[in-house]
Design an enzyme around this catalytic site. Sequence first.
Site, short mmCIF file in Angstrom:
data_model
loop_
_atom_site.label_atom_id
_atom_site.label_comp_id
_atom_site.label_asym_id
_atom_site.label_seq_id
_atom_site.Cartn_x
_atom_site.Cartn_y
_atom_site.Cartn_z
N ASP A 477 -47.28 13.49 -4.29
CA ASP A 477 -46.08 14.29 -4.07
C ASP A 477 -44.83 13.58 -4.58
OD1 ASP A 477 -44.66 16.50 -3.22
OD2 ASP A 477 -45.44 16.45 -1.18
N ASP A 547 -44.91 25.17 -2.90
CA ASP A 547 -44.97 25.03 -1.45
C ASP A 547 -44.99 26.39 -0.77
OD1 ASP A 547 -45.07 22.29 -1.33
OD2 ASP A 547 -42.95 22.01 -0.88
#
Length: 728
Positions: A477, A547
């Site tokens: 990430d 997301d």
Amino acid sequence: MAIRFDEEQRTFHLQGKSTSYVMQLERDGYLTHQYWGRKIRQFRNSNRQQYIDRSFSPNPYNRDRTFSLDALPQEYPQYGNSDFRKPAYQIQMENGSTVTDLRYKSHRIFSGKPKLAGLPATYAGQEGAETLEITMEDKLLHLEVVLLYTIFSEYDVVARSAQFRNKGKQKLKLLQAASVSVDFRRSDYDMLTMPGAWGKERHLERRALQAGIQSTESTRGASSHQQHPFIALMEKHVTEEQGEVFGFHLVYSGNFLAQAEVDQFATTRVTMGINPFDFTWLLEPNETFQTPEAVLVYAADGLGGMSHTLHEFYQQHLVRGEYKDKERPILINNWEATYFDFDADKIEGIAKAGSELGIELFVLDDGWFKKRNSDSTSLGDWFVDKAKLPNGLVDLAKRVNDLGMQFGLWFEPEMVSVDSDLYREHPDWCLHVPHRYRTESRDQLVLDFSRQDVRKEIIKRVSDILESAPITYVKWDMNRHLSEVGSALLPPERQRETAHRHILGVYEVMDEITSRFPQVLFESCSGGGGRHDPGILYYMPQAWTSDNTDAVERLKIQYGTSLLYPIASMGSHVSDVPNHQVHRFTSLEMRGDVAMAGNLGYELDLTKLTSEEKEIVKQQIISYKEIRRLVQFGQFYRLKSPFEGNETAWMFVNEDKTEAFICYYRVLAEPAAPLASLRMKGLDDAKDYRIIGTSEIYSGDELEYSGIRIPTDLIGDFVSYTWHLKAE
């Protein structure tokens, strides 16, 4: 040969599968762009450049008022000597001047494709690709600019980049160094870009070219959610299946600029490369600077044709490693199920529920490391939190493995929390400017990967964890963009190199870790799709697409992403309702049908599902395993666009056209819904196809030309339907 040089005409002719790209040397070594488009058997310059006297266009040759660089289509244009359009590059000399004059010096043609030092790039073996290397020279500066062109025999793709070599004695400062520039002799195109935002990545925007400059760019230190390093020019009538498209895609993950400039003579210059904003690069004598690579793709058969080319090309010539052609596992990620509140028993319970449903991989997300109980602390301290996991990752991985599942882990290696031991020990290891406030985002700062000591330590910490347990998957990430971009180790004259040096450092770390652990499936993530770009795809074969896991929002996100990227690169999960990003309720069936159009995963607490919901999920997983290879590696066709109406549809067809999977989605109910049909693509007209689960059989040509009836019993908002076809 794919590349020919005609000495009499002084032309370079590059031929791909169905495309030609032609350049010509004019006068005393000016390199001009002559043609790019459908393949031409023999280029004899039928549409040669016309020279006429144009007012206010200066002339390099005295007494010849017909020749001006201001009206010449050039391959790598420069600044300051009669061309007033934006240049491809700009250099400042020690005396402060910025005028340069590149002329042809030499060229060579060779098989294969060279690597680009320190940069991701497409690759090829000795067969199937040829490279043209044209050396341009500014004799006054002793500067060489090497223009690299690789053509691929099986694709309509040209890979371009440029290399600057300082052969002189003075220091040169690069102010701009584009990867590609192409001059088109017309401007009656539409321009396609892919703007977005967090949770709204890669939407499509199409607009007519106008006089002047139109651009898309990032100054965030990443390719970003907000823009994408892609631009396309296309004819007005272009559809999915018809019309010419000229696509430009940058293999780079940092600041970029892609622009189209329409000039006074209705010609168009497209330039793409590192964003010159806040960028310089000091080129010492005998030093070299390599630009990132740009992938140029031509399609005569519309946007679908461009997508088919890029999907196959990237899958075969950009994606690498063990998982390049390997089916991707179905996973369960605990993030939206637990956030930071978990222990080993809770994780094992979710994994056990997943195993019973047929899920193959458990991914432990954020919160497993030292004192990480919120997003305000501990990034950089990559050591197991013994309060949550007293027996470490080895014990947890064993529990998961004993359930017949693989074990995966989340990292954010490029970041550091202000509240962390790493930051307290090394406050100068982050990007920062002396005496300036350090802007935080999610209470974190960005580690300065331009520094070798930082890179070395992060490689060690991540490697130690990956060696400590049987980890087969990593979610990598990156949750904030770059501010206060400065490095404690760079001298003042090199501070504006920081952003580029940083992304080169990111590439070095990714290359080292992915090479050390080839058995691990790496998935990139940057707040979802904020760095889903070709540069990262070179190191990690898939990305977390967004997301935003809402099924409705994902229709546009996945549709837009499919324009450029192989489906196998797209992570797509079923999450809980109300959705955690937009708070919408959608059916579990629709959420599954959307997620099955990518790499299927789940992101919710499986232990809280009802028995009915568990049965739906179990059937989704059984169905997906039957079509997994078809979806991940089949040919993808877009049938209905969510950007144009209330419906979305797409389909997947295998290589020999014996199997297909079709997905249809409707967002809102309509009071007088049309009795519509869905026309398919990519089938074999001569084959008959059975709809699995029924006795219905139809010919490929009927399904393509007449279509199949969309069921009328799809009631309410947010509905979907799928068909699975197999040839008889």
